[in-house]
Design a protein around this motif. Sequence first.
Motif, PDB file in Angstrom:
ATOM      1  N   PHE A   1       0.795  -1.158   0.038  1.00 29.04           N
ATOM      2  CA  PHE A   1      -0.181  -0.042  -0.113  1.00 29.04           C
ATOM      3  C   PHE A   1       0.950   1.419   0.055  1.00 29.04           C
ATOM      4  N   PRO A   2       1.855   1.306   0.844  1.00 30.58           N
ATOM      5  CA  PRO A   2       2.863   2.587   0.710  1.00 30.58           C
ATOM      6  C   PRO A   2       3.500   2.868  -0.620  1.00 30.58           C
ATOM      7  N   PHE A   3       3.786   1.705  -1.204  1.00 26.25           N
ATOM      8  CA  PHE A   3       4.265   1.734  -2.523  1.00 26.25           C
ATOM      9  C   PHE A   3       3.391   2.309  -3.520  1.00 26.25           C
ATOM     10  N   VAL A   4       2.065   1.680  -3.532  1.00 27.54           N
ATOM     11  CA  VAL A   4       1.118   2.308  -4.378  1.00 27.54           C
ATOM     12  C   VAL A   4       0.787   3.830  -3.938  1.00 27.54           C
ATOM     13  N   LEU A   5       0.401   4.095  -2.762  1.00 26.60           N
ATOM     14  CA  LEU A   5      -0.072   5.508  -2.428  1.00 26.60           C
ATOM     15  C   LEU A   5       1.004   6.510  -2.686  1.00 26.60           C
ATOM     16  N   LEU A   6       2.235   5.952  -2.506  1.00 23.97           N
ATOM     17  CA  LEU A   6       3.525   7.093  -2.762  1.00 23.97           C
ATOM     18  C   LEU A   6       4.202   6.736  -4.260  1.00 23.97           C
ATOM     19  N   SER A   7       3.407   6.498  -5.127  1.00 27.04           N
ATOM     20  CA  SER A   7       4.011   6.308  -6.539  1.00 27.04           C
ATOM     21  C   SER A   7       3.622   7.161  -7.288  1.00 27.04           C
ATOM     22  N   GLY A   8       2.429   8.172  -7.128  1.00 26.57           N
ATOM     23  CA  GLY A   8       1.990   8.870  -8.299  1.00 26.57           C
ATOM     24  C   GLY A   8       1.062   8.120  -9.134  1.00 26.57           C
ATOM     25  N   PHE A   9       0.387   6.919  -8.574  1.00 26.72           N
ATOM     26  CA  PHE A   9      -0.636   6.213  -9.441  1.00 26.72           C
ATOM     27  C   PHE A   9      -1.849   6.911  -9.126  1.00 26.72           C
ATOM     28  N   MET A  10      -2.024   7.563  -8.066  1.00 30.94           N
ATOM     29  CA  MET A  10      -3.317   8.246  -7.957  1.00 30.94           C
ATOM     30  C   MET A  10      -3.164   9.686  -7.493  1.00 30.94           C
ATOM     31  N   PHE A  11      -2.146   9.807  -6.566  1.00 30.95           N
ATOM     32  CA  PHE A  11      -1.841  11.416  -6.195  1.00 30.95           C
ATOM     33  C   PHE A  11      -0.637  11.866  -6.821  1.00 30.95           C
ATOM     34  N   PRO A  12      -0.511  12.803  -7.256  1.00 33.03           N
ATOM     35  CA  PRO A  12       0.460  13.246  -7.786  1.00 33.03           C
ATOM     36  C   PRO A  12       1.621  13.464  -6.686  1.00 33.03           C
ATOM     37  N   ILE A  13       2.920  12.960  -7.333  1.00 33.33           N
ATOM     38  CA  ILE A  13       3.867  13.349  -6.131  1.00 33.33           C
ATOM     39  C   ILE A  13       4.290  14.669  -5.791  1.00 33.33           C
ATOM     40  N   GLU A  14       4.349  15.538  -6.699  1.00 30.44           N
ATOM     41  CA  GLU A  14       4.485  17.187  -6.810  1.00 30.44           C
ATOM     42  C   GLU A  14       3.467  17.589  -5.338  1.00 30.44           C
ATOM     43  N   ASN A  15       2.507  17.004  -5.302  1.00 25.68           N
ATOM     44  CA  ASN A  15       1.632  17.444  -4.004  1.00 25.68           C
ATOM     45  C   ASN A  15       1.819  16.928  -2.745  1.00 25.68           C
ATOM     46  N   MET A  16       2.931  16.008  -2.623  1.00 27.27           N
ATOM     47  CA  MET A  16       3.080  15.493  -1.545  1.00 27.27           C
ATOM     48  C   MET A  16       4.261  16.371  -0.515  1.00 27.27           C
ATOM     49  N   PRO A  17       4.422  16.454   0.659  1.00 23.51           N
ATOM     50  CA  PRO A  17       5.242  17.196   1.475  1.00 23.51           C
ATOM     51  C   PRO A  17       6.594  16.775   0.962  1.00 23.51           C
ATOM     52  N   ARG A  18       7.602  17.727   1.084  1.00 21.06           N
ATOM     53  CA  ARG A  18       8.966  17.278   0.834  1.00 21.06           C
ATOM     54  C   ARG A  18       9.342  15.972   1.409  1.00 21.06           C
ATOM     55  N   ALA A  19       9.372  15.718   2.514  1.00 17.79           N
ATOM     56  CA  ALA A  19       9.993  14.664   3.144  1.00 17.79           C
ATOM     57  C   ALA A  19       9.593  13.147   2.625  1.00 17.79           C
ATOM     58  N   VAL A  20       8.041  13.035   2.221  1.00 15.20           N
ATOM     59  CA  VAL A  20       7.406  12.082   1.625  1.00 15.20           C
ATOM     60  C   VAL A  20       7.743  12.030   0.110  1.00 15.20           C
ATOM     61  N   GLN A  21       8.223  12.956  -0.452  1.00  8.33           N
ATOM     62  CA  GLN A  21       8.871  13.084  -1.697  1.00  8.33           C
ATOM     63  C   GLN A  21      10.102  12.366  -2.014  1.00  8.33           C
ATOM     64  N   TYR A  22      10.848  12.841  -0.862  1.00 10.40           N
ATOM     65  CA  TYR A  22      12.191  11.906  -0.753  1.00 10.40           C
ATOM     66  C   TYR A  22      11.720  10.365  -0.591  1.00 10.40           C
ATOM     67  N   LEU A  23      11.154  10.319  -0.077  1.00 10.27           N
ATOM     68  CA  LEU A  23      10.817   8.853   0.536  1.00 10.27           C
ATOM     69  C   LEU A  23      10.569   7.979  -0.861  1.00 10.27           C
ATOM     70  N   THR A  24       9.633   8.785  -1.801  1.00 11.24           N
ATOM     71  CA  THR A  24       9.398   8.023  -3.016  1.00 11.24           C
ATOM     72  C   THR A  24      10.508   7.675  -4.022  1.00 11.24           C
ATOM     73  N   TRP A  25      11.660   8.346  -3.632  1.00 15.94           N
ATOM     74  CA  TRP A  25      12.618   7.985  -4.536  1.00 15.94           C
ATOM     75  C   TRP A  25      13.117   6.365  -4.462  1.00 15.94           C
ATOM     76  N   VAL A  26      12.804   5.810  -3.286  1.00 20.27           N
ATOM     77  CA  VAL A  26      13.184   4.455  -3.181  1.00 20.27           C
ATOM     78  C   VAL A  26      11.950   3.511  -3.779  1.00 20.27           C
TER      79      VAL A  26
END
Lengths: 366, 319
Positions: free
Chosen positions: A291-316
Amino acid sequence: MIERLKRMMIKEFLQVLRDPRMLGVIFGVPLIQTLVFGYAVSTDVTDVPTAVVDRDRSPASRELVAAFTSSGHFRVVSAEGGMERAQAMLDDGSAGAVLRIDEGFAGDLEGGRTARVQLIVDGTDSNTARVVLVYANRITERFSGAVRAAPAGGVQLVHRAWFNENLESRNFFVPGIIAMLVMLVTVILTSMAVVREKEVGTIEQLLVSPITPAEFILGKTLPFAIIGYVDVLLVSLLGVFWFDVPIRGSVLLLLLATTFYLMTTLGIGLLISTACRTQQQALMMVFLVFFPFVLLSGFMFPIENMPRAVQYLTWVNPLRYFLVILRGIFLKGTGVEILWPQMAALLAMGAALLAAATLRFRKTSA
Amino acid sequence: MSDAIAVAGLGRRFGAFHAVRDVTFAVARGEIFGYLGANGAGKSTTIRILCGLLAPTAGRAAVAGVDVAADPEGVKRRIGYMSQKFSLYPDLTVEENLDFFGGAYGFAGRELRRRIDAVVEETDLRALRGAATQSLPAGLQQRVALANALLHDPELLFLDEPTAGVDPVSRREFLALVRRRVRRGATVFLTTHYMDEAEYCDRLCLIYRGELAALGTPEELKDRLMKEAVLEVRTGRPLEAAELLGGLPEVRGAALFGESVHAVVENPDEAVPRVRAALEAAGFPGALVERIPPSLEDVFVSLVEERDRREGEIREVRR
């Protein structure tokens, strides 16, 4: 080596194909998910039930209402009655928008003054509301453009959406489903296949045989990689031929990127299997990471709208990279010259995950 | 020829816990060697070390002339292993299991077919080749597991409690199959806690709390190690009798054996009349007290009690 690997693969396929639950995971889930996302999940907004409060009752006001309805996005459910009634309809949900035209609308237009129109939108679902407002803006712009038949200079903004000309959300979702499903299916299969050997006790028997850890890991990943490819093809074919999703890029590049992506998902599956003793534990873990992988992937919610710290998380998050690649190949027809950073990221993560899984596997088995 | 298994000063520690400590023994080729002990005594740890699955933390072990710590893979090719859990794939057929494990040892094509035919014949599984393994009763699954372990003609066969949970008839048939292999030159290392299975072994080794407690043929163990005599006491109320006997000064230990009680005494000639008298006095009229040859179980119970007593004394002194 080859013989042992071949035997392992035959065995894995026999076990998977004999288990109706696994068959469901491999073929049923992708088909159903694609159909669900293709048909039901759509952020396109059509037929918004609209209450019209027309106090001007002029030809001009009727023309504006017609402009709204003919767009296909709005459907008039109430043309009579005042604001009170319209408000009640918004409250009970029978209307999603209220279009209010006050007296003097036609007069203002004729007199060259700014004519005011009010659109009230049910903002409970903020995404839909935003889309409705965009539609409404476009309609009114076009309307005022037609009224001012001869614009005296001025700036006119012309919209054009590239890559997905009709802005169909389906075209955006179907490639995403491929990434999501392949991850789900391969991670489940891999982790379950290893943990099942632990549960039944056959892993001991394998460990006293001359099968090496490398052979074991290959035997446990190659069959599921093949199943992963089959799923990619299945969903792609369904998307392209059933839902008319365009595929503009190279299919070969798609397969290559899929290979790198599969390395990451199989590595994750193996890692989960080294940490779990029972298939139930493994399944719980799969969903815990999925679920974290899907939610933090940009599949449904754009990564640009996420808080900066979470955006770093999406790098992995391998899903994030594969989504960019898939949308690039399907919709934009981009090639490796643009997608190489994502491909490199997947390859690096895949190699690291597989290496970590192999190391951990050796340690736990020794 | 060297010994099939040579173990010297073998030890395995898990943190502060010594699962196996300073164990030394040798198994000759062609022997059925029984490794006995309670659950948790160190049986499985030993067998895992000998199969190359677990590295020892002390001492040396050579299996078929190969050092297990230096070349575990070399060991694996020479041994067959069958565990109490009959590690087969339940969702595959008998034949598919054999195919897979044969392939795991690198056999293919005609060679694989020949070997499968041979072990299926040997273990009498012809009719069941296409049967789903999970549908077979435990006794048959056990035979399939044995067939699996024999596919590559191992010189050494490790059987880890192979007959746990199997009915006595199947157990006897199984042991006969093992015996046949031994006649053809294989060596067997068997762990068990069934005494009838232990009687079947050429030599026995008793492990207790990770340490070697006794080693010898079943007869040797009964004659040599059992210094005390065993009295069989039959009364109508064995539980109460055992309690009473355990409290008598001349009885070293009393244990229930089915309907009777076995009492271990040092001097049977003196003890028999005293035990009789004590039973009469306590209200067990007509109790039968008889000296019997010790069974293996008596031997092990007495060995274990002897050890516990000694360790208890050591603790007393230290205090």
